[in-house]
Design an enzyme around this catalytic site. Structure first.
Site, PDB file in Angstrom:
ATOM      1  N   SER A   1       0.702  -7.295  -5.263  1.00 20.67           N
ATOM      2  CA  SER A   1       0.138  -5.972  -5.830  1.00 20.67           C
ATOM      3  C   SER A   1      -1.835  -6.374  -5.963  1.00 20.67           C
ATOM      4  O   SER A   1      -2.172  -7.149  -4.675  1.00 20.67           O
ATOM      5  CB  SER A   1       0.548  -5.163  -6.883  1.00 20.67           C
ATOM      6  OG  SER A   1      -0.361  -3.719  -6.722  1.00 20.67           O
TER       7      SER A   1
ATOM      8  N   LYS B   1       4.758  -7.612  -3.549  1.00 17.27           N
ATOM      9  CA  LYS B   1       4.683  -6.607  -3.622  1.00 17.27           C
ATOM     10  C   LYS B   1       2.859  -5.698  -2.600  1.00 17.27           C
ATOM     11  O   LYS B   1       2.422  -5.777  -2.861  1.00 17.27           O
ATOM     12  CB  LYS B   1       4.343  -6.031  -4.565  1.00 17.27           C
ATOM     13  CG  LYS B   1       4.164  -4.920  -5.095  1.00 17.27           C
ATOM     14  CD  LYS B   1       3.934  -4.126  -6.538  1.00 17.27           C
ATOM     15  CE  LYS B   1       3.781  -2.525  -6.701  1.00 17.27           C
ATOM     16  NZ  LYS B   1       3.099  -2.233  -6.574  1.00 17.27           N
TER      17      LYS B   1
ATOM     18  N   ASP C   1      -7.298 -14.030   4.453  1.00 15.93           N
ATOM     19  CA  ASP C   1      -7.098 -13.370   6.277  1.00 15.93           C
ATOM     20  C   ASP C   1      -8.947 -13.675   6.961  1.00 15.93           C
ATOM     21  O   ASP C   1      -8.751 -13.707   8.018  1.00 15.93           O
ATOM     22  CB  ASP C   1      -7.221 -11.561   6.289  1.00 15.93           C
ATOM     23  CG  ASP C   1      -5.880 -11.653   6.051  1.00 15.93           C
ATOM     24  OD1 ASP C   1      -4.682 -13.296   6.152  1.00 15.93           O
ATOM     25  OD2 ASP C   1      -4.875 -10.787   6.648  1.00 15.93           O
TER      26      ASP C   1
END
Length: 580
Positions: free
Chosen positions: A296, A321, A307
């Protein structure tokens, strides 16, 4: 276009609009009817069962069972929380703050024992230790009570006196202790400090209230040592509040950069979160540690930093998740937590691994197939993939304890030995320096001499399965001699397991012993020397060339976690490949 045609055209548009509006109203009305109908059926069902069922019904439990069953068909994160469970819910998902004595307990053989105490709180100040038996709380005998029942007796309003009757192994009689409850706040950051290579290390356990501020404070503290880099440890961090994750990313990333976006059915719930302040450490080399229990909000932090090519991710693939929940109040102080959206990290990927929408006929869920995963690009053009958690830039094979070590831990023999050790040793060396000597390890082996720590190895399980199958096929008589000989060899081999797995057993014993003197902080420090993932993080940050190569995507670092089934050769490769 002629005027008459234009008029007809406008008339067609108007008619189509009226039809669409009518269909929308009809659909909306039908939805309202279905909702009203189902609610009426549910209420009537509840009423008739409550009135006519042969035995008395606990109406609160009955409703909770029905609500749980209804929501269970959605996903594990959408749940109903009745008024009676609100405080536990807040403690788990919102804040770790409560009134208590700063100790946890467990039940064994119908008796209650202290499993751990928190440094600086009433239990520790009153010299209550792990291994102590709690006989009574406020004159209530605890025999037969479970740990949850005992925890409720220990918790309460700050300042109230809790009377404990405590029995220690080396004492003849129980001792009565009066403790004033304090406000117990378990930190989100359980440890920070310096590790090898002059690296700053921050261990974040959860993303609850003030977690970003705690990371900020820890970062400010370690920066005073002019670290060569920062290691943010998110291993086994199950997540928490999304906004806290965004603030933590902001500590390392410039202002006005997208961190995560959430998208769901309700447009008002769609939102993009960006960094909002000037970062505290925009240029320090950064590593994030993850494992399969990092989930999460942990994955938002790791995924966003990956990223944006701001941090190197080290460890194992994270949990996967990619869902966002929001709580909604219900009557009588109850609430429902509902999955309202999926979240997407800056490259555009959603890392949700389990597809709860498309279940099998038997109701079981499936993972997103490798063939359905999509490729996305990081800021520097590295390839990353959706549908399966965050794959690390540097994968480190997870270490697992042998069966014997797991058995010694699970049967509490290591815990009990640490209790015995603490009684015999008032002091030990600093946590980073402490090590069990060979003589002390042999003492531990002698301690186990009369203990039952039987266990089955994988080889024994395979051998048992072989006997079962051979017996079914009426062939066991033919191989019984070889079977018995092999079983005897395995039993003799198991006798050496205490020596064969000495290193990892010592690690577990040292960890438990150090915790008795230096609490959780000590446990971290004594384990640093065994932590191969942490060692890899230090090694990676010390190699400036590798550090740069990973973030730029040079060579093997161009593609991160490519699914196996996605690696399909093109037609030319297949054509040119010789037959085998």
């Amino acid at each position: 276009m002629k005027k008459g045609v234009i008029v007809k055209y406008k008339g067609f548009i108007l008619s189509a609009g009226i039809i669409a509006l009518s269909l929308g109203i009809w659909s909306f009305s039908d939805d309202l009817f279905q909702i009203s109908k189902n609610l009426e059926v549910f209420a009537s069902l509840y009423k008739e069962v409550n009135i006519n069922y042969v035995d008395d019904i606990n109406s609160a439990k009955f409703l909770k069972t029905g609500a749980d069953a209804m929501l269970d068909g959605l996903d594990p994160y959408t749940e109903f929380v009745p008024e009676s469970e609100i405080e536990d819910y807040k403690l788990h998902y919102v804040s770790t703050q409560y009134g208590g004595i700063g100790a946890s307990v467990f039940s064994r053989n119908n008796k209650v024992y202290v499993s751990s105490v928190f440094e600086g709180f009433p239990a520790q100040k009153a010299d209550i230790r792990p291994g102590d038996q709690v006989v009574k709380i406020n004159d209530i005998v605890l025999d037969g009570k479970n740990s949850d029942q005992v925890s409720q007796l220990l918790k309460g309003s700050k300042g109230a006196i809790v009377k404990l009757l405590v029995k220690r192994d080396n004492e003849d009689k129980p001792v009565e202790k009066d403790l004033a409850r304090d406000e117990i706040k378990q930190p989100n950051v359980s440890y920070y400090g310096m590790v090898d290579g002059n690296m700053g290390y921050i261990k974040l356990d959860r993303f609850l209230e003030n977690s970003a501020q705690e990371v900020t404070d820890a970062l400010i503290a370690v920066k005073k040592n002019n670290p060569n880099g920062i290691i943010l440890d998110l291993r086994s961090n199950g997540g928490g509040i999304l906004q806290e994750a965004v603030k933590i990313v902001n500590l390392f990333v410039q202002r006005d950069i997208e961190v995560v976006s959430q998208k769901g059915k309700v447009r008002d719930k769609n939102y993009t979160y960006k960094t909002a302040t000037t970062p505290l450490a925009p240029d320090l080399p950064l590593v994030v540690l993850v494992n399969p229990r990092s989930a999460s909000a942990s994955e938002i932090v790791a995924g966003a930093l990956q990223d944006l090519d701001r941090a190197i991710i080290i460890g194992q693939r994270s949990y996967g998740k990619g869902l966002v929940q929001q709580t909604f109040p219900l009557p009588y102080n109850s609430l429902v937590k509902i999955t309202i959206a999926k979240y997407y990290v800056p490259s555009g990927r959603c890392i949700q691994e389990i597809d709860y929408t498309h279940r099998k006929d038997d109701g079981t869920v499936v993972k997103v197939a490798d063939s359905l995963m999509h490729e996305f690009k990081t800021k520097n053009g590295r390839s990353v993939y959706d549908g399966s958690g965050i794959y690390p830039d540097v994968f480190v094979k997870p270490e697992t304890f042998a069966n014997i070590t797991q058995t010694l831990v699970g049967k509490l023999f290591i815990f009990d030995y640490a209790t015995k050790y603490r009684l015999a040793h008032p002091k030990i060396a600093d946590a980073r320096m402490f090590a069990l000597t060979d003589a002390e390890y042999e003492d531990f082996v002698k301690y186990l001499a009369d203990k039952n720590y039987t266990y089955n190895t994988i080889s024994e399980k395979v051998l048992t399965a072989l006997k079962t199958e051979a017996t079914k096929e009426k062939q066991f008589d033919q191989i019984q001699g070889e079977y018995d000989a092999l079983k005897t060899k395995m039993l003799n081999s198991k006798k050496n397991d205490l020596q064969l797995h000495k290193a990892e057993i010592k690690q577990a014993v040292e960890n438990e012993i150090v915790g008795r003197y230096y609490f959780d902080k000590g446990r971290y420090e004594t384990n640093f020397k065994y932590d191969n993932v942490l060692a890899q993080a230090v090694k990676t940050m010390q190699d400036k060339n590798q550090l740069a190569a990973i973030l730029k995507g040079d060579g093997a670092y161009k593609v991160i976690g490519k699914p196996v089934l996605a690696a399909v050769p093109d037609k030319k490769e297949v054509k040119d490949k010789p037959e085998q």
